[in-house]
Structure formats: C-alpha cells, structure tokens
Design a protein around this motif. Structure first.
Motif, PDB file in Angstrom:
ATOM      1  N   GLY A 216       0.732  -1.156  -0.009  1.00  0.00           N
ATOM      2  CA  GLY A 216      -0.085   0.084  -0.075  1.00  0.00           C
ATOM      3  C   GLY A 216       0.916   1.435  -0.191  1.00  0.00           C
ATOM      4  N   GLY A 217       0.868   1.913  -1.110  1.00  0.00           N
ATOM      5  CA  GLY A 217       1.616   2.976  -1.238  1.00  0.00           C
ATOM      6  C   GLY A 217       3.168   2.836  -1.359  1.00  0.00           C
ATOM      7  N   ILE A 218       3.632   1.424  -1.972  1.00  0.00           N
ATOM      8  CA  ILE A 218       5.126   1.233  -2.210  1.00  0.00           C
ATOM      9  C   ILE A 218       5.243   1.063  -3.497  1.00  0.00           C
ATOM     10  N   GLY A 219       6.381   1.627  -3.905  1.00  0.00           N
ATOM     11  CA  GLY A 219       6.735   1.660  -5.359  1.00  0.00           C
ATOM     12  C   GLY A 219       8.310   1.272  -5.241  1.00  0.00           C
ATOM     13  N   LEU A 220       8.949   1.298  -6.583  1.00  0.00           N
ATOM     14  CA  LEU A 220      10.284   1.169  -6.788  1.00  0.00           C
ATOM     15  C   LEU A 220      11.207   1.924  -5.902  1.00  0.00           C
ATOM     16  N   ALA A 221      10.893   3.263  -5.607  1.00  0.00           N
ATOM     17  CA  ALA A 221      11.674   4.039  -4.972  1.00  0.00           C
ATOM     18  C   ALA A 221      11.725   4.088  -3.564  1.00  0.00           C
ATOM     19  N   ASN A 222      10.673   3.687  -2.896  1.00  0.00           N
ATOM     20  CA  ASN A 222      10.654   3.415  -1.292  1.00  0.00           C
ATOM     21  C   ASN A 222      10.686   1.989  -0.999  1.00  0.00           C
ATOM     22  N   ALA A 223      10.612   1.064  -1.795  1.00  0.00           N
ATOM     23  CA  ALA A 223      10.541  -0.428  -1.471  1.00  0.00           C
ATOM     24  C   ALA A 223      11.899  -0.620  -0.636  1.00  0.00           C
ATOM     25  N   PRO A 224      13.058  -0.082  -1.155  1.00  0.00           N
ATOM     26  CA  PRO A 224      14.315  -0.617  -0.389  1.00  0.00           C
ATOM     27  C   PRO A 224      14.244  -0.119   1.082  1.00  0.00           C
ATOM     28  N   ASP A 225      13.471   0.994   1.627  1.00  0.00           N
ATOM     29  CA  ASP A 225      13.302   1.322   2.855  1.00  0.00           C
ATOM     30  C   ASP A 225      12.851   0.254   3.683  1.00  0.00           C
ATOM     31  N   PHE A 226      11.695  -0.156   3.167  1.00  0.00           N
ATOM     32  CA  PHE A 226      11.020  -1.344   3.833  1.00  0.00           C
ATOM     33  C   PHE A 226      11.712  -2.566   3.880  1.00  0.00           C
ATOM     34  N   LEU A 227      12.499  -2.993   2.805  1.00  0.00           N
ATOM     35  CA  LEU A 227      13.229  -4.267   2.894  1.00  0.00           C
ATOM     36  C   LEU A 227      14.329  -4.328   3.602  1.00  0.00           C
ATOM     37  N   ALA A 228      14.881  -2.997   4.177  1.00  0.00           N
ATOM     38  CA  ALA A 228      16.031  -3.041   4.970  1.00  0.00           C
ATOM     39  C   ALA A 228      15.424  -3.248   6.467  1.00  0.00           C
ATOM     40  N   LEU A 229      14.294  -3.088   6.776  1.00  0.00           N
ATOM     41  CA  LEU A 229      13.720  -3.444   8.041  1.00  0.00           C
ATOM     42  C   LEU A 229      13.877  -5.098   8.436  1.00  0.00           C
ATOM     43  N   PRO A 230      14.371  -5.383   9.799  1.00  0.00           N
ATOM     44  CA  PRO A 230      14.770  -6.496  10.020  1.00  0.00           C
ATOM     45  C   PRO A 230      13.325  -7.701  10.133  1.00  0.00           C
ATOM     46  N   ASN A 231      12.113  -6.879   9.907  1.00  0.00           N
ATOM     47  CA  ASN A 231      10.929  -7.859  10.208  1.00  0.00           C
ATOM     48  C   ASN A 231      10.114  -7.858   8.994  1.00  0.00           C
ATOM     49  N   VAL A 232      10.888  -7.476   7.944  1.00  0.00           N
ATOM     50  CA  VAL A 232      10.170  -7.612   6.384  1.00  0.00           C
ATOM     51  C   VAL A 232      10.841  -8.546   5.619  1.00  0.00           C
ATOM     52  N   LEU A 233      10.139  -9.412   4.872  1.00  0.00           N
ATOM     53  CA  LEU A 233      10.661 -10.351   4.021  1.00  0.00           C
ATOM     54  C   LEU A 233      10.429  -9.995   2.381  1.00  0.00           C
ATOM     55  N   CYS A 234       9.375  -9.299   1.949  1.00  0.00           N
ATOM     56  CA  CYS A 234       9.039  -8.713   0.887  1.00  0.00           C
ATOM     57  C   CYS A 234       8.091  -7.688   0.966  1.00  0.00           C
ATOM     58  N   VAL A 235       7.832  -7.105  -0.043  1.00  0.00           N
ATOM     59  CA  VAL A 235       7.115  -5.936  -0.069  1.00  0.00           C
ATOM     60  C   VAL A 235       5.739  -6.577  -1.092  1.00  0.00           C
ATOM     61  N   GLY A 236       4.361  -5.907  -1.064  1.00  0.00           N
ATOM     62  CA  GLY A 236       3.628  -5.970  -2.178  1.00  0.00           C
ATOM     63  C   GLY A 236       3.557  -4.696  -3.074  1.00  0.00           C
ATOM     64  N   GLY A 237       3.196  -4.800  -4.325  1.00  0.00           N
ATOM     65  CA  GLY A 237       3.123  -3.680  -5.073  1.00  0.00           C
ATOM     66  C   GLY A 237       2.391  -3.773  -6.295  1.00  0.00           C
ATOM     67  N   SER A 238       1.644  -2.837  -6.724  1.00  0.00           N
ATOM     68  CA  SER A 238       1.192  -2.769  -8.086  1.00  0.00           C
ATOM     69  C   SER A 238       1.891  -2.265  -8.998  1.00  0.00           C
ATOM     70  N   TRP A 239       2.937  -1.686  -8.879  1.00  0.00           N
ATOM     71  CA  TRP A 239       3.713  -0.941 -10.071  1.00  0.00           C
ATOM     72  C   TRP A 239       4.364  -1.852 -10.933  1.00  0.00           C
ATOM     73  N   LEU A 240       4.328  -3.127 -10.738  1.00  0.00           N
ATOM     74  CA  LEU A 240       5.088  -4.183 -11.632  1.00  0.00           C
ATOM     75  C   LEU A 240       4.071  -4.576 -12.723  1.00  0.00           C
ATOM     76  N   VAL A 241       2.721  -4.497 -12.481  1.00  0.00           N
ATOM     77  CA  VAL A 241       1.835  -4.515 -13.455  1.00  0.00           C
ATOM     78  C   VAL A 241       0.833  -3.399 -13.634  1.00  0.00           C
ATOM     79  N   PRO A 242       1.423  -2.164 -14.174  1.00  0.00           N
ATOM     80  CA  PRO A 242       0.599  -0.878 -14.536  1.00  0.00           C
ATOM     81  C   PRO A 242      -0.755  -1.421 -15.435  1.00  0.00           C
TER      82      PRO A 242
END
Length: 218
Positions: free
Chosen positions: A165-191
């Motif tokens: 929710g609200g995640i794209g290529l630009a801010n995904a690395p910030d979430f993925l750097a967290l120790p409790n995050v395994l992956c992110v979900g996003g709609s930007w891959l299939v516009p």
C-alpha cells in the motif's frame, strides 16, 4: 508440525521467492497467462491476483494450469467463500486486507495458507495468539510506513511482514531494509495501461528491476 505451522511455513516460502509480490488487478482473463509469463521471466514468481474483477478466478485458474514457475495467489480475500473459490481455482496462497473473525475461522479449516492484513500492534497481537507469524502490513504508507513497522520489530520479534500500500520502486528498499520485512507487495509491476496494451516486455522489465532489490534479512 500442526496444520497452522505447516501453512505458516508455506507462506514464508512464498514471501521469500522474490523481494516483491505483484498485486494484480486483471480485467480480461486472456491477459493472465502472458502477464504471468512476463513476471516469471523477470524473476518474479509469486503473483497475487486480486478478487476485484469478474475475471480474477479465471485468471488464477489459467496461471495455475499454464505458467511454469508461477506461484499464483489470491488477494482481496474477504470471506470463507472467497477462500474456497480461490482454492478450487488453484491458488497457492491467499491475502486479505484485514482479519475478520469469520475469515480466520474459515482459514483454520482451509488448506490454503492465509497472509492476513494488519494495521495496528493490537491486530498483530491477536493474530499472533492464533498462530500467525507472517502478516501483511496494510495500508503500509498511510498506516505509518517504515517508522511504524520498524518500531514493531523489538516488541514483536516473532512476526515477519509483507508491507503493501503506497509502495513503489523508490521506497521499497526502505521497507526491505527492516529486520521484520521479508518482501513487499506492490501494483507498480503490472500497471493497468501496460496490461491493457499487452506490453509484456515492459512488464518483464519492471519485474527484473524489482527482482534485483536487496533483502538483507530474507
């Protein structure tokens, strides 16, 4: 191993397939197979097809039957009926925006592993009591983003998340750097515009970019 532990193990395996699980809204089932093949070719194997259109179940059925390497799941699951229909269609995992008691009861009786959504620590603790260790954090950015999810890592160390929710290529690395995050979900891959145009090469390229994101804790 209990049935819940087995389902949590399977959810974890899905979350570790790639840094991003694409969230797909598909209007025409005929697009499902070439879209999924493009994602797999780009290194993205787990695909969440949301139950937001009439074509969703047919799309899941086609991907499950025809796309080698794809692990197709169902999103926007709201009820036990949704869960059962998705399982019949061949879905391998299910994702919900929240965690209603009726849905959780149905998930207990289903072989389909569920990734339920939470937006607060209290919701996360309720699911922890029911045996869930892998959760969707939704809507990630509006609910508090990286700072809120990062703050949960110390008091809730048992949990791992897929923020969406609200995640794209630009801010995904910030979430993925967290120790409790395994992956992110996003709609930007299939516009939607690329899906409608049949731009499979463009979707493959977006998938390739996403598959290269770093996951230090996965």
């Amino acid at each position: 191993m209990t049935p819940m532990q087995d389902k949590q193990t399977r959810v974890e395996a899905v979350m570790k397939l790639a840094p991003v699980i694409p969230v797909v809204i598909i209007d025409e089932a005929r697009h499902a197979v070439p879209m999924a093949r493009a994602l797999v070719a780009g290194g993205i194997r787990a695909i969440e097809v949301t139950l937001r259109t009439q074509a969703a179940l047919d799309a899941i059925r086609a991907i499950a039957a025809e796309v080698e390497g794809a692990v197709v799941g169902v999103g926007t699951v709201l009820s036990g009926h949704d869960l059962a229909a998705a399982e019949r269609a061949g879905a391998r995992f299910a994702v919900s925006p929240g965690a209603a008691p009726g849905l959780l009861d149905a998930a207990d009786d289903s072989a389909l592993p569920l990734l339920p959504g939470v937006a607060t620590a209290s919701e996360a603790m309720i699911l922890l009591e029911r045996g869930y260790r892998h959760l969707k954090f939704f809507p990630a950015v509006p609910a508090g983003g990286v700072k809120l999810l990062g703050a949960w890592a110390s008091p809730l160390p048992q949990l791992r998340f897929c923020p969406t929710g609200g995640i794209g290529l630009a801010n995904a690395p910030d979430f993925l750097a967290l120790p409790n995050v395994l992956c992110v979900g996003g709609s930007w891959l299939v516009p939607p515009e690329r899906l409608a145009a049949g731009d499979w090469a463009g979707i493959e390229q977006l998938a390739r970019e996403a598959s290269m994101l770093r996951r230090p804790h996965a």
